[in-house]
Design an enzyme around this catalytic site. Structure first.
Site, PDB file in Angstrom:
ATOM      1  N   HIS A  19       0.840  -1.204   0.000  1.00 25.05           N
ATOM      2  CA  HIS A  19       0.000   0.000   0.000  1.00 25.05           C
ATOM      3  C   HIS A  19       0.869   1.245   0.000  1.00 25.05           C
ATOM      4  O   HIS A  19       0.557   2.241  -0.631  1.00 25.05           O
ATOM      5  CB  HIS A  19      -0.923   0.013   1.228  1.00 25.05           C
ATOM      6  CG  HIS A  19      -1.805  -1.193   1.304  1.00 25.05           C
ATOM      7  ND1 HIS A  19      -1.922  -1.977   2.423  1.00 25.05           N
ATOM      8  CD2 HIS A  19      -2.597  -1.769   0.377  1.00 25.05           C
ATOM      9  CE1 HIS A  19      -2.743  -2.977   2.189  1.00 25.05           C
ATOM     10  NE2 HIS A  19      -3.166  -2.874   0.955  1.00 25.05           N
ATOM     11  N   ASP A 116      -6.683   4.263   1.251  1.00 23.82           N
ATOM     12  CA  ASP A 116      -6.755   3.180   0.260  1.00 23.82           C
ATOM     13  C   ASP A 116      -7.812   2.173   0.664  1.00 23.82           C
ATOM     14  O   ASP A 116      -8.732   2.498   1.430  1.00 23.82           O
ATOM     15  CB  ASP A 116      -5.364   2.587  -0.031  1.00 23.82           C
ATOM     16  CG  ASP A 116      -4.698   2.060   1.225  1.00 23.82           C
ATOM     17  OD1 ASP A 116      -5.414   1.616   2.130  1.00 23.82           O
ATOM     18  OD2 ASP A 116      -3.452   2.103   1.294  1.00 23.82           O
ATOM     19  N   ALA A 348      14.352  -8.273  -2.143  1.00 25.25           N
ATOM     20  CA  ALA A 348      15.278  -7.853  -3.208  1.00 25.25           C
ATOM     21  C   ALA A 348      14.758  -6.569  -3.842  1.00 25.25           C
ATOM     22  O   ALA A 348      13.560  -6.267  -3.745  1.00 25.25           O
ATOM     23  CB  ALA A 348      15.371  -8.958  -4.251  1.00 25.25           C
ATOM     24  N   HIS A 365       3.494 -13.851  -7.506  1.00 25.03           N
ATOM     25  CA  HIS A 365       2.240 -14.155  -6.794  1.00 25.03           C
ATOM     26  C   HIS A 365       1.096 -13.286  -7.331  1.00 25.03           C
ATOM     27  O   HIS A 365      -0.032 -13.418  -6.880  1.00 25.03           O
ATOM     28  CB  HIS A 365       2.433 -13.938  -5.292  1.00 25.03           C
ATOM     29  CG  HIS A 365       2.500 -12.500  -4.874  1.00 25.03           C
ATOM     30  ND1 HIS A 365       3.213 -11.533  -5.567  1.00 25.03           N
ATOM     31  CD2 HIS A 365       1.942 -11.853  -3.819  1.00 25.03           C
ATOM     32  CE1 HIS A 365       3.092 -10.370  -4.952  1.00 25.03           C
ATOM     33  NE2 HIS A 365       2.326 -10.531  -3.895  1.00 25.03           N
ATOM     34  N   TRP A 368      -0.931  -6.813  -7.189  1.00 22.49           N
ATOM     35  CA  TRP A 368      -1.196  -5.870  -8.273  1.00 22.49           C
ATOM     36  C   TRP A 368       0.009  -4.968  -8.564  1.00 22.49           C
ATOM     37  O   TRP A 368       0.295  -4.630  -9.713  1.00 22.49           O
ATOM     38  CB  TRP A 368      -2.461  -5.055  -8.010  1.00 22.49           C
ATOM     39  CG  TRP A 368      -2.861  -4.266  -9.223  1.00 22.49           C
ATOM     40  CD1 TRP A 368      -2.962  -2.908  -9.324  1.00 22.49           C
ATOM     41  CD2 TRP A 368      -3.196  -4.788 -10.518  1.00 22.49           C
ATOM     42  NE1 TRP A 368      -3.332  -2.558 -10.606  1.00 22.49           N
ATOM     43  CE2 TRP A 368      -3.485  -3.695 -11.365  1.00 22.49           C
ATOM     44  CE3 TRP A 368      -3.262  -6.088 -11.056  1.00 22.49           C
ATOM     45  CZ2 TRP A 368      -3.848  -3.841 -12.706  1.00 22.49           C
ATOM     46  CZ3 TRP A 368      -3.615  -6.239 -12.387  1.00 22.49           C
ATOM     47  CH2 TRP A 368      -3.906  -5.126 -13.193  1.00 22.49           C
ATOM     48  N   SER A 370       3.159  -5.829  -8.255  1.00 21.58           N
ATOM     49  CA  SER A 370       4.107  -6.657  -9.016  1.00 21.58           C
ATOM     50  C   SER A 370       3.636  -6.801 -10.459  1.00 21.58           C
ATOM     51  O   SER A 370       4.436  -6.754 -11.394  1.00 21.58           O
ATOM     52  CB  SER A 370       4.241  -8.039  -8.377  1.00 21.58           C
ATOM     53  OG  SER A 370       4.827  -7.916  -7.105  1.00 21.58           O
ATOM     54  N   GLU A 373       4.340  -3.638 -12.265  1.00 22.35           N
ATOM     55  CA  GLU A 373       5.783  -3.459 -12.448  1.00 22.35           C
ATOM     56  C   GLU A 373       6.279  -4.340 -13.598  1.00 22.35           C
ATOM     57  O   GLU A 373       7.101  -3.925 -14.414  1.00 22.35           O
ATOM     58  CB  GLU A 373       6.510  -3.758 -11.122  1.00 22.35           C
ATOM     59  CG  GLU A 373       6.247  -2.665 -10.086  1.00 22.35           C
ATOM     60  CD  GLU A 373       6.584  -3.052  -8.650  1.00 22.35           C
ATOM     61  OE1 GLU A 373       7.185  -4.124  -8.436  1.00 22.35           O
ATOM     62  OE2 GLU A 373       6.237  -2.281  -7.732  1.00 22.35           O
ATOM     63  N   GLN A 390      -5.295 -12.070  -5.763  1.00 24.64           N
ATOM     64  CA  GLN A 390      -4.309 -12.518  -6.754  1.00 24.64           C
ATOM     65  C   GLN A 390      -4.839 -13.563  -7.728  1.00 24.64           C
ATOM     66  O   GLN A 390      -4.394 -13.632  -8.880  1.00 24.64           O
ATOM     67  CB  GLN A 390      -3.058 -13.025  -6.023  1.00 24.64           C
ATOM     68  CG  GLN A 390      -2.348 -11.892  -5.287  1.00 24.64           C
ATOM     69  CD  GLN A 390      -1.585 -12.336  -4.072  1.00 24.64           C
ATOM     70  OE1 GLN A 390      -1.350 -13.529  -3.873  1.00 24.64           O
ATOM     71  NE2 GLN A 390      -1.190 -11.397  -3.225  1.00 24.64           N
TER      72      GLN A 390
HETATM   73  N1  UDP Z   1       8.863  -5.761  -3.279  1.00 23.93           N
HETATM   74  C1  UDP Z   1      10.212  -5.526  -3.397  1.00 23.93           C
HETATM   75  N2  UDP Z   1      11.068  -6.530  -3.060  1.00 23.93           N
HETATM   76  C2  UDP Z   1      10.661  -7.750  -2.628  1.00 23.93           C
HETATM   77  C3  UDP Z   1       9.268  -7.978  -2.516  1.00 23.93           C
HETATM   78  C4  UDP Z   1       8.397  -6.964  -2.858  1.00 23.93           C
HETATM   79  O1  UDP Z   1      10.646  -4.433  -3.792  1.00 23.93           O
HETATM   80  O2  UDP Z   1      11.504  -8.605  -2.368  1.00 23.93           O
HETATM   81  C5  UDP Z   1       7.927  -4.669  -3.647  1.00 23.93           C
HETATM   82  C6  UDP Z   1       7.370  -4.886  -5.043  1.00 23.93           C
HETATM   83  O3  UDP Z   1       8.208  -4.280  -6.019  1.00 23.93           O
HETATM   84  C7  UDP Z   1       5.994  -4.254  -4.954  1.00 23.93           C
HETATM   85  C8  UDP Z   1       5.604  -4.467  -3.496  1.00 23.93           C
HETATM   86  O4  UDP Z   1       6.805  -4.707  -2.777  1.00 23.93           O
HETATM   87  O5  UDP Z   1       6.071  -2.877  -5.230  1.00 23.93           O
HETATM   88  C9  UDP Z   1       4.685  -5.653  -3.310  1.00 23.93           C
HETATM   89  O6  UDP Z   1       3.410  -5.305  -3.724  1.00 23.93           O
HETATM   90  P1  UDP Z   1       2.440  -6.354  -4.406  1.00 23.93           P
HETATM   91  O7  UDP Z   1       1.138  -5.667  -4.622  1.00 23.93           O
HETATM   92  O8  UDP Z   1       3.063  -6.943  -5.611  1.00 23.93           O
HETATM   93  O9  UDP Z   1       2.289  -7.520  -3.381  1.00 23.93           O
HETATM   94  P2  UDP Z   1       1.996  -7.586  -1.800  1.00 23.93           P
HETATM   95  O10 UDP Z   1       3.332  -7.680  -1.164  1.00 23.93           O
HETATM   96  O11 UDP Z   1       1.238  -6.345  -1.426  1.00 23.93           O
HETATM   97  O12 UDP Z   1       1.226  -8.835  -1.685  1.00 23.93           O
END
Ligand code: UDP
Length: 473
Positions: A19, A116, A348, A365, A368, A370, A373, A390
């Site tokens: 978020h 949000d 990472a 996974h 949203w 990811s 991105e 997801q």
């Molecule tokens: N992220 C990252 N490194 C990691 C894991 C996640 O930078 O090792 C960042 C990823 O780029 C994204 C966010 O954390 O911006 C994860 O958001 P997402 O909606 O994909 O999944 P959530 O973690 O909320 O389930």
């Protein structure tokens, strides 16, 4: 314009890095392109995580952030779902939010408060201070359409979504089999369902909903959501894709794990990035299948490894209490995959990895953020949904947009090593079936850049909201 006279926006995100990242990126745009001043008011569970600290440390000084006094969730049952905990955390933070708004409004003209998914209970306080409430919706428009329809679905259908005889087909949306509908809506007796229903009903109280998606990605549903304003439905502004920064020279960035350096030495478009977001974890058995599947595929991979779910690790496994994720891999794995794979424990720099020219695909996974991105970097995906919305995202990516391939579990829900190897090879081997997924994702990458350009649709949408805010201030 002096800081005190600039129109001010208050952002009140739900806890969770998924978020925080898009909301901080939105804040940066508002500062750089529209000359607002911003305060991020952050509910707090205690000291921030390292990931959260690195996001906040990289903020420009013109964005203030304040941690509210910590909320306490000790009275919640152990099995309370994340959505329930986040909603309660927001409610318990409201008295502190009230104090902060009182302080901020004494010296600043606040044009809007942005929350949000789970922040709708803050609307009453915003209204008390005469601040228009807005939602930044960090998921896609198919999910928003589901939430807009949740109350009427609740009234008209008393069964569980998983028992629906036909896929759920909402106006403009991809039909979703009942079992793939948002995970927290799958058990109507659970508090997580009740909280979703509560928030979904309160979405009508927002002055507008900014949504992190774009027209070319979800044309059907966005057309429906934006076709004139319907009673009880706030206007919807698609402003995405708003994603984390791609540049590794961003302030606060550090390649501590060395993975970017490793990527520098790999051939272009050759590496599959494997990661399950900020909190996705596998069972130990599933983690071992994934390890073997990646090895068997003989494709290069960069895997963010997390410890498996504790209750799935056999107590007789000698390292069952270890906190090092690499201890849970098969014996000799690191030696055997040396040169082919690179493993990073826990976290990472995802956006920099996806944007690296050696990266060629993303096993994700399907969170949203990811997904977006991967889209802005033009990378086709392997979908491995775990929680939240997801599964819906996976259906959309595989069946509607056609930029991803999905591995199929066996009868026990386990995705076996042969299946994993098959999908990895499908995606990564040049000229194969994966090529059409890659081509489509490259088209979307271009669309994503286009909608954010000066006259692009998402930029214009943001412009429209900002103009409303400027009139309010
Ligand atoms: N992220 C990252 N490194 C990691 C894991 C996640 O930078 O090792 C960042 C990823 O780029 C994204 C966010 O954390 O911006 C994860 O958001 P997402 O909606 O994909 O999944 P959530 O973690 O909320 O389930």
């Amino acid at each position: 314009m002096g800081e005190e006279t600039k129109p001010h926006i208050v952002i009140f995100p739900t806890p969770g890095i998924g978020h925080l990242i898009p909301l901080t990126e939105l804040a940066k745009q508002l500062i750089h392109n529209y000359n607002f001043s911003i305060t991020l008011i952050l509910p707090s569970a205690g000291p921030p995580s390292t990931a959260m600290k690195s996001v906040l440390d990289a903020l420009p000084q013109t964005i203030d952030h304040i941690f509210l006094s910590p909320f306490n969730l000790d009275d919640q049952p152990k099995d309370a779902k994340g959505e329930t905990k986040m909603s309660i955390a927001m409610v318990r933070s409201l008295p502190y939010l009230h104090e902060e708004l009182k302080r901020i409004t004494s010296s600043k003209r606040v044009a809007a408060m942005v929350v949000d998914l789970f922040g709708t209970d803050a609307f009453d306080i915003a209204k008390e201070f005469g601040i228009p409430p807005y939602i930044f919706f960090p998921c896609n428009a198919n999910v928003l359409q589901l939430l807009f329809n949740l109350s009427s679905l609740h009234e008209s259908y008393s069964g569980e979504f998983k028992d629906l005889p036909q896929p759920l087909s909402l106006p403009g949306c991809v039909p979703i089999p009942g079992t793939e509908v948002l995970a927290p809506l799958q058990d109507k007796k659970n508090d997580a369902y009740k909280w979703f229903l509560h928030h979904a009903r309160r979405y009508s109280l927002a002055e507008g909903i900014l949504i992190n998606t774009f027209v070319d990605l979800e044309p059907g549903v966005l057309k429906v959501l934006m076709a004139g304003q319907q009673p009880g439905r706030p206007p919807v502004y698609p402003v995405g894709p708003i994603t984390g920064r791609r540049s590794s020279i961003d302030k606060g960035f550090d390649d501590a794990s060395g993975c970017l350096q490793w990527l520098d030495n790999q051939p272009p478009v050759s590496v599959l990035f494997v990661s399950f977001g900020s909190c996705g974890v596998l069972s130990h058995e599933q983690m071992i299948e994934l390890a073997y599947g990646l090895e068997m595929s003989e494709q290069r991979f960069l895997w963010v490894v997390k410890c498996p779910r504790a209750e799935t690790v056999d107590a007789s496994f000698s390292k069952h209490t270890s906190t090092d994720p690499l201890d849970f891999l098969p014996d000799g794995y690191l030696t055997r995959t040396n040169g082919l794979g690179y493993l990073v424990p826990s976290w990472a720099p995802q956006m920099q990895i996806l944007n690296h020219e050696s990266t060629g695909g993303f096993l994700s996974h399907c969170g949203w953020n990811s997904t977006l991105e991967s889209t802005v970097c033009g990378l086709p995906m392997i979908t491995w949904p775990l929680y939240a919305e997801q599964r819906m995202n996976a259906v959309m990516l595989v069946e509607d947009i056609r930029v991803a391939v999905r591995p199929m579990p066996d009868g026990n829900g386990l995705i076996g090593r042969e299946e994993i190897s098959r999908v990895v090879r499908t995606l990564m081997i040049e000229g194969g079936e994966g090529q059409s997924l890659r081509n489509k994702m490259r088209e979307l990458k271009e669309s994503a850049a286009e909608v954010l350009s000066e006259n692009g649709s998402s930029n214009m949408s943001l412009h429209e909201v900002v103009n409303k805010w400027k009139l309010t201030a």
